[in-house]
Design an enzyme around this catalytic site. Structure first.
Site, PDB file in Angstrom:
ATOM      1  N   ARG A 239     -10.347  28.727  15.327  1.00 52.27           N
ATOM      2  CA  ARG A 239     -10.862  27.365  15.521  1.00 52.27           C
ATOM      3  C   ARG A 239     -10.249  26.728  16.766  1.00 52.27           C
ATOM      4  O   ARG A 239      -9.304  27.228  17.343  1.00 52.27           O
ATOM      5  CB  ARG A 239     -10.527  26.473  14.315  1.00 52.27           C
ATOM      6  CG  ARG A 239     -11.034  26.953  12.975  1.00 52.27           C
ATOM      7  CD  ARG A 239     -10.612  25.986  11.879  1.00 52.27           C
ATOM      8  NE  ARG A 239     -11.060  26.420  10.561  1.00 52.27           N
ATOM      9  CZ  ARG A 239     -10.388  27.229   9.760  1.00 52.27           C
ATOM     10  NH1 ARG A 239      -9.213  27.731  10.167  1.00 52.27           N
ATOM     11  NH2 ARG A 239     -10.868  27.543   8.573  1.00 52.27           N
ATOM     12  N   ASN A 317      -1.505  31.689  21.248  1.00 50.05           N
ATOM     13  CA  ASN A 317      -2.018  30.350  20.950  1.00 50.05           C
ATOM     14  C   ASN A 317      -1.662  29.882  19.537  1.00 50.05           C
ATOM     15  O   ASN A 317      -1.585  28.689  19.281  1.00 50.05           O
ATOM     16  CB  ASN A 317      -3.539  30.336  21.126  1.00 50.05           C
ATOM     17  CG  ASN A 317      -4.167  29.083  20.551  1.00 50.05           C
ATOM     18  OD1 ASN A 317      -4.051  27.992  21.107  1.00 50.05           O
ATOM     19  ND2 ASN A 317      -4.828  29.215  19.404  1.00 50.05           N
ATOM     20  N   ALA A 318      -1.455  30.811  18.599  1.00 49.82           N
ATOM     21  CA  ALA A 318      -1.234  30.433  17.199  1.00 49.82           C
ATOM     22  C   ALA A 318      -0.030  29.505  17.075  1.00 49.82           C
ATOM     23  O   ALA A 318       1.016  29.722  17.694  1.00 49.82           O
ATOM     24  CB  ALA A 318      -1.025  31.686  16.354  1.00 49.82           C
ATOM     25  N   GLY A 319      -0.191  28.475  16.264  1.00 52.36           N
ATOM     26  CA  GLY A 319       0.906  27.546  16.045  1.00 52.36           C
ATOM     27  C   GLY A 319       0.632  26.669  14.840  1.00 52.36           C
ATOM     28  O   GLY A 319      -0.516  26.509  14.418  1.00 52.36           O
ATOM     29  N   TYR A 382       8.563  21.090  15.994  1.00 59.33           N
ATOM     30  CA  TYR A 382       7.459  21.478  16.880  1.00 59.33           C
ATOM     31  C   TYR A 382       7.884  21.391  18.349  1.00 59.33           C
ATOM     32  O   TYR A 382       7.642  22.318  19.143  1.00 59.33           O
ATOM     33  CB  TYR A 382       6.258  20.566  16.614  1.00 59.33           C
ATOM     34  CG  TYR A 382       5.012  20.910  17.376  1.00 59.33           C
ATOM     35  CD1 TYR A 382       4.212  21.980  16.997  1.00 59.33           C
ATOM     36  CD2 TYR A 382       4.608  20.155  18.474  1.00 59.33           C
ATOM     37  CE1 TYR A 382       3.050  22.295  17.691  1.00 59.33           C
ATOM     38  CE2 TYR A 382       3.453  20.454  19.175  1.00 59.33           C
ATOM     39  CZ  TYR A 382       2.679  21.525  18.783  1.00 59.33           C
ATOM     40  OH  TYR A 382       1.531  21.828  19.473  1.00 59.33           O
ATOM     41  N   LYS A 386       8.073  24.426  21.117  1.00 59.23           N
ATOM     42  CA  LYS A 386       7.260  24.416  22.331  1.00 59.23           C
ATOM     43  C   LYS A 386       8.117  24.370  23.593  1.00 59.23           C
ATOM     44  O   LYS A 386       7.736  24.923  24.635  1.00 59.23           O
ATOM     45  CB  LYS A 386       6.285  23.250  22.287  1.00 59.23           C
ATOM     46  CG  LYS A 386       5.219  23.379  21.188  1.00 59.23           C
ATOM     47  CD  LYS A 386       4.410  24.658  21.327  1.00 59.23           C
ATOM     48  CE  LYS A 386       3.277  24.749  20.330  1.00 59.23           C
ATOM     49  NZ  LYS A 386       2.473  25.983  20.481  1.00 59.23           N
ATOM     50  N   THR A 417      -9.464  17.623  19.269  1.00 61.82           N
ATOM     51  CA  THR A 417      -9.600  18.685  18.284  1.00 61.82           C
ATOM     52  C   THR A 417      -9.613  18.079  16.885  1.00 61.82           C
ATOM     53  O   THR A 417      -9.395  16.876  16.709  1.00 61.82           O
ATOM     54  CB  THR A 417      -8.431  19.686  18.366  1.00 61.82           C
ATOM     55  OG1 THR A 417      -7.212  18.996  18.052  1.00 61.82           O
ATOM     56  CG2 THR A 417      -8.324  20.297  19.757  1.00 61.82           C
TER      57      THR A 417
END
Length: 476
Positions: A239, A317-319, A382, A386, A417
Site C-alpha cells: 500500500r 520501505n517497510a516501516g 520512530y 529513521k 497517505t
C-alpha cells in the site's frame, strides 16, 4: 487522500474567493505523465567566472530538447552553443505580467568557477534578472563544486555559500518552482541528476544539495526506461508509498518483486496485478510474503532472490509506528519499531552482500523521514529508527564503494497517505502548509526520487539523503 483546500483555491470559484480575501493559493504541481512531454521550452543560463560545465550542459539540453538562452553573465555560452550546433539566443528578462508562453522553464547557473566570496555577485545579477521570468512549476538549478574539494579556503567558502542561495531561492520563487544545488566533482557526470531536477518527476523535491562524485557513467539506452533489465525488491509494497515505488520502478523498466507481511497478501496481490496490467509488455513482476522482522527472514529472502538470478535494486520501505511519549511507551513498542525500521535492514543487507545476491553496481535505497532529522513529539522510537537509516547510509558508502554499489536514502515530509489522513485536522493542515509548496506531497513524489537514485546514471551519488518534503520548514 485529497487536499480539499488546494482543490478549492484552484477552482474557478475558489480562485476568485482566494484573491478577494487574500487566501494563499498553492500551485497545482506539474508531475510526470506518460502522455505529456517531460521536457521542453527554454532554460536561461547564467554563470560566474570560468564556468566548467557549459559543454556538458549544452549536451544535456540538446538531448532533452530544451533551448539554452544566455544571460549576460554567461559570456561564453553562445559561441560554445554554436560549436555544438545547439539552438540558442540571448535571455531577455520578463516583466511580472508577461505571458506564460514567454517565460523560461528553468534558470541554470554554473557557479563551478567561483573561487572567492567577491565573485558571488554574479549570483545576484543572474537571479535578480531572472527570478520573475520562470514559468509555474519551473526549475532553478545551481551547479557548483563540493566545497571540501576546493584548493583554497576562499574557494571552499564561496562554494559553500551557494547552498544558502539555492535554499533561499526555493522559498522565494513560489508558484510550484523548485530550487536545488548540484555539487559536481571534477570528472563527474551530472546528466542523470540534471534530467531529474529539470523534469516534472522532481515536483516535490526542493532546497536540496546533491553531491555527485566521479564514477563510471552508464548512459541508459532509453532514458524513459533506465531500469530495463534490472531486478528490484521493494519492502512494504502492498500500500501507500511502497505500492507507488513498485509501480514507478516497473514503469522505468525494472522487474519488481513486492514484499509485505502475510496479513497484507490481498493488498499486495492487488498492487502487483495492477502493475502487470499497467505494463503488459514488461517483465514478470512478483509478490513475496515475509515478515522481515523474523529471525529466518534474511536467509529465506536471500535464497528466494538468488533463485531468481539475484537482485540489482533493494528499496527498504517497510516501516511501522508505535507512537507514545517516551514516559508512556512500552519496551515492546520501542523494540518493534527499531527492529522493523532499522535492524531488519541491516540484517537483510548483510546477508545479501555476504552471499553476493545483490549484484555489483547495485543500488540500496532506504526510506527515512523528516522525523529522523527533526524529531517528533510522541515518536522517539520512530525518529530514532529513521535517524539510524540516515547514519547507516553515510557509514556504508565507503564499505560498498569497491563493488560499485551505491546506498542512499530519501526522507519524505508530509505525504498524502492513509496514515496522514488519520492525523487530527489542525496538525494535518500545519504539516501540509509548512513548506515552500504550501501543500503535502504524493506517494509518487517519493517513488520518482527513488527511481532516479536507482538508475545506472546515478552511480556518482552515494551516502546521501534527499528530502522529499517540498522544502519543509521542519528540520530546515
Amino acid at each position: 487522500m485529497r487536499d480539499r483546500y488546494l482543490d478549492f483555491v484552484n477552482s474557478s470559484f475558489g480562485a476568485g474567493v482566494a484573491r478577494s480575501i487574500g487566501l494563499p493559493r498553492p500551485e497545482v504541481l506539474r508531475r510526470h505523465r506518460a502522455d505529456r512531454p517531460e521536457f521542453g521550452g527554454m532554460a536561461a543560463i547564467g554563470a560566474g567566472p570560468s564556468p566548467a560545465l557549459f559543454d556538458a550542459l549544452i549536451d544535456v539540453l540538446q538531448s532533452v530538447g530544451m533551448t539554452g538562452v544566455a544571460h549576460e553573465s554567461a559570456r561564453g555560452w553562445l559561441p560554445l552553443a554554436n560549436e555544438h550546433g545547439a539552438m540558442s539566443g540571448r535571455f531577455e528578462p520578463q516583466a511580472p505580467d508577461a505571458n506564460a508562453s514567454d517565460r523560461v522553464e528553468a534558470l541554470i547557473f554554473d557557479g563551478t568557477g567561483i573561487a572567492d566570496s567577491t565573485e558571488l555577485t554574479k549570483l545576484y545579477g543572474f537571479f535578480h534578472d531572472g527570478i520573475r521570468s520562470v514559468a509555474k512549476s519551473g526549475r532553478i538549478i545551481v551547479l557548483g563544486r563540493p566545497p571540501e574539494t576546493c584548493g583554497s579556503p576562499h574557494a571552499w567558502t564561496a562554494q559553500r555559500a551557494l547552498e544558502g542561495m539555492a535554499r533561499s531561492l526555493g522559498k522565494e520563487a513560489r508558484h510550484g518552482i523548485t530550487s536545488n544545488l548540484l555539487q559536481v566533482a571534477e570528472g563527474a557526470s551530472f546528466e542523470g541528476a540534471l534530467r531529474f531536477f529539470l523534469s516534472p518527476r522532481s515536483a516535490y523535491v526542493s532546497g536540496q544539495v546533491v553531491r555527485i562524485e566521479a564514477a563510471p557513467f552508464v548512459k541508459p539506452a532509453d532514458w524513459s526506461k533506465p531500469l530495463s533489465g534490472k531486478r528490484a525488491i521493494v519492502t512494504g509494497a502492498a500500500r501507500g508509498i511502497g505500492a507507488s515505488i513498485a509501480a514507478v520502478l516497473a514503469a522505468l523498466g525494472a522487474h519488481v518483486i513486492g514484499l509485505d507481511v502475510p496479513a497484507a497478501k490481498d493488498a499486495l496481490d492487488q498492487t502487483m496485478l495492477g502493475i502487470e496490467d499497467a505494463s503488459p509488455s514488461g517483465g514478470v513482476h512478483a509478490a513475496l510474503l515475509a515478515d522481515i522482522g523474523a529471525p529466518e527472514a534474511p536467509a529465506e529472502l536471500a535464497a528466494a532472490l538468488d533463485a531468481l538470478g539475484g537482485i540489482d535494486i533493494v528499496v527498504h520501505n517497510a516501516g511501522i509506528t508505535r507512537d507514545r511519549t517516551i514516559a508512556k511507551m512500552t519496551q515492546a513498542a520501542w523494540d518493534s519499531v527499531i527492529d522493523i525500521n532499522l535492524s531488519a535492514q541491516e540484517r537483510i543487507d548483510d546477508v545479501l552482500l555476504a552471499q553476493n545476491v545483490l549484484h555489483d553496481c547495485g543500488r540500496i535505497i532506504g526510506v527515512s523521514s523528516i522525523s529522523g532529522i527533526a524529531g517528533n513529539l510522541g515518536q522517539t522510537n520512530y525518529a530514532t529508527s529513521k535517524a539510524g537509516v540516515i547514519g547507516r547510509v553515510a557509514s556504508m558508502e565507503r564499505v560498498l564503494q569497491p563493488r560499485g554499489i551505491t546506498i542512499n536514502a530519501v526522507a519524505p515530509g508530509f505525504i498524502e497517505t492513509q496514515m496522514t489522513a488519520r492525523i487530527p485536522l489542525g496538525i494535518r493542515e500545519a504539516g501540509r502548509r509548512m513548506n515552500s509548496m504550501s501543500q503535502g506531497g504524493q506517494p509518487v513524489d517519493v517513488a520518482e526520487t527513488i527511481g532516479w537514485l536507482a538508475s545506472p546514471a546515478s552511480a556518482g551519488i552515494s551516502g546521501q539523503l534527499v528530502r522529499v518534503c517540498g522544502q519543509s520548514l521542519i528540520g530546515a
